[in-house]
Enzyme design. Structure first.
Site, mmCIF file in Angstrom:
data_model
loop_
_atom_site.group_PDB
_atom_site.id
_atom_site.type_symbol
_atom_site.label_atom_id
_atom_site.label_comp_id
_atom_site.label_asym_id
_atom_site.label_seq_id
_atom_site.Cartn_x
_atom_site.Cartn_y
_atom_site.Cartn_z
ATOM 1 N N ASP A 154 0.856 -1.244 -0.017
ATOM 2 C CA ASP A 154 -0.110 0.070 -0.096
ATOM 3 C C ASP A 154 0.956 1.129 -0.032
ATOM 4 O O ASP A 154 2.098 1.176 -0.033
ATOM 5 C CB ASP A 154 -0.910 -0.083 1.082
ATOM 6 N N ASP A 188 -9.872 3.641 -3.886
ATOM 7 C CA ASP A 188 -10.608 2.444 -3.197
ATOM 8 C C ASP A 188 -12.122 2.296 -3.862
ATOM 9 O O ASP A 188 -12.729 3.343 -4.162
ATOM 10 C CB ASP A 188 -10.826 2.263 -1.832
#
Ligand code: GLA
Length: 416
Positions: free
Chosen positions: A159, A214
């Site tokens: 990430d 997202d």
């Protein structure tokens, strides 16, 4: 006194030495492991449904359900624990899993998943902390990669939170090299949200890269989390424009994990799944596999739709036409086959007439690939109703009803 000429010579020698070492290190530590993702990776990831509520019980039961539901047989392979499995580092700096949630340890969990014939994935972050505030890998890349290799990790999602002053290409290359050095083949999934255009530089670094922020659990919406925004399936679809040229075997655009089974009505989840198949996107289920409806399972487990996604050419599909709320998408497949999707983005049912006598489309990126249906050279199958299209003698056309927020997905197979 040390003569200035010697000092200059020394500096020159040192530079030559440094350059030599640099060249040597790039030669000896090749980049990512090749051959690990010839088709888009398929599996399950904990985040969309469970967020930080992960545990070894959940992961084991999910692996069991992956097998029992038939999804493993349909091609789903990786079981990935997303954020929040980590709790700290030990006195030597090694990453430590939360002992309450993972009492048997990560190695035992990986062994369990492998014993089911599945592969095991884990999550970390290029920053000091993960997005969930757990320890990140910054400064510990080689140590973490060693640990993952020791545990038997097969897939790493990496990430991009808390990465102030980090260069994305540099940070992801460091972890890619660390994995390579640790010696265990690991699929490397870059989760950098497309901020630094990874499609331009990550081909050598990883196997897939997120292209957007997202996904939110909706068909068509924009959701604000305050400091950042999450996107519906249709919003994410639109953000893939212009990226298809970067996808191919071993290098996939990742429009984020699936929300199928998390509450969308069946028509919407079918459309979402179909478009991910058309995009040659990684298919990471994000629902509770232990508790899903037959309707959801029919979507996730449709082997013909999965075959469109997993086609060996690895060509990402393209939007060919937009008329009102109907989009026509095409994806060239191996052996002269094609997939065609009629996507209804609106809520109202639409009637679409396809005249096959004058339907001809060439892939704008691959001039040698044309689908031309005049001449009746293809059998045409509807992959959701599982019917072959039939024609009366004088009418070579089909009238489709495309329900609101749904799709018609056709496959064209050349007749021998
Ligand atoms: C980011 C990622 C998500 C998920 C969370 C975990 O938001 O994009 O996919 O991994 O972090 O905290």
């Amino acid at each position: 006194m040390y003569p200035i000429i010697n000092l200059l010579k020394d500096m020159k020698n040192r530079n030559v030495l440094l350059i030599g070492l640099l060249v040597l290190s790039t030669l000896t530590i090749a980049q990512k492991f090749e051959g690990l993702a010839p088709t888009p990776p398929m599996g399950w990831n904990s985040w969309n449904k469970f967020a930080c509520d992960v545990s070894e019980t959940l992961i084991k039961e999910t692996a069991d359900a992956m097998v029992a539901s038939g999804l493993k047989d349909a091609g789903y392979e990786y079981i990935v624990i997303d954020d929040c499995w980590q709790i700290g580092r030990d006195s030597l700096g090694f990453i430590v899993a939360d002992p309450e949630r993972f009492p048997s340890g990560i190695k035992a969990l990986a062994d369990y998943i492998h014993s089911k014939g599945l592969k095991f994935g884990i999550y970390s972050c290029a920053g000091d902390q993960t997005c969930g505030g757990r320890p990140g890998s910054r400064g510990y890349e080689y140590q973490d990669a060693l640990m993952y290799a020791k545990w038997g990790v097969d897939y790493l999602k990496y990430d991009w939170c808390f990465t102030e002053h980090l260069n994305a290409q540099g940070a992801y290359t460091t972890m890619s090299k660390a994995i390579r050095q640790a010696g265990r083949p690991i699929v490397f999934s870059l989760c950098e949200w497309g901020d630094n255009k990874p499609w331009l530089w990550a081909q050598e670094v990883g196997h897939l890269w997120r292209t957007t922020g997202d996904i939110h659990n909706c068909y068509d919406c924009v959701y604000s989390h305050g400091t950042w925004t999450a996107w519906g399936a249709m919003q994410i679809l639109d953000k893939q424009d212009g990226l298809r040229q970067y996808a191919g075997p071993g290098t996939w655009n990742d429009p984020d994990m699936l929300q199928v089974g998390n509450g969308m009505p069946n028509n919407e989840e079918r459309a979402h799944f179909t478009m991910w198949a058309m995009l040659a996107a990684p298919l990471m289920a994000g629902n509770d596999l232990r508790d899903m409806s037959q309707e959801t399972l029919n979507v996730l487990g449709n082997k013909e739709v999965i075959a469109v996604n997993q086609d060996s050419l690895g060509i990402q599909g393209f939007r060919h036409e937009v008329k009102d709320s109907i989009e026509t998408w095409l994806k060239p497949l191996s052996n002269g086959k094609w997939a065609l999707t009629l996507l209804n983005r609106g809520k109202i049912n639409k009637t679409v007439t396809m005249n096959w006598d004058d339907f001809s489309v060439t892939d704008p990126l691959h001039a040698d690939r044309t689908l031309s249906t005049a001449g009746k050279g293809y059998s045409i199958n509807n992959l959701w109703t599982k019917e072959e299209l039939k024609f009366k003698r004088k009418s070579y056309q089909t009238v489709f009803t495309v329900p609101g927020r749904d799709v018609v997905l056709l496959q064209f197979t050349p007749k021998r």
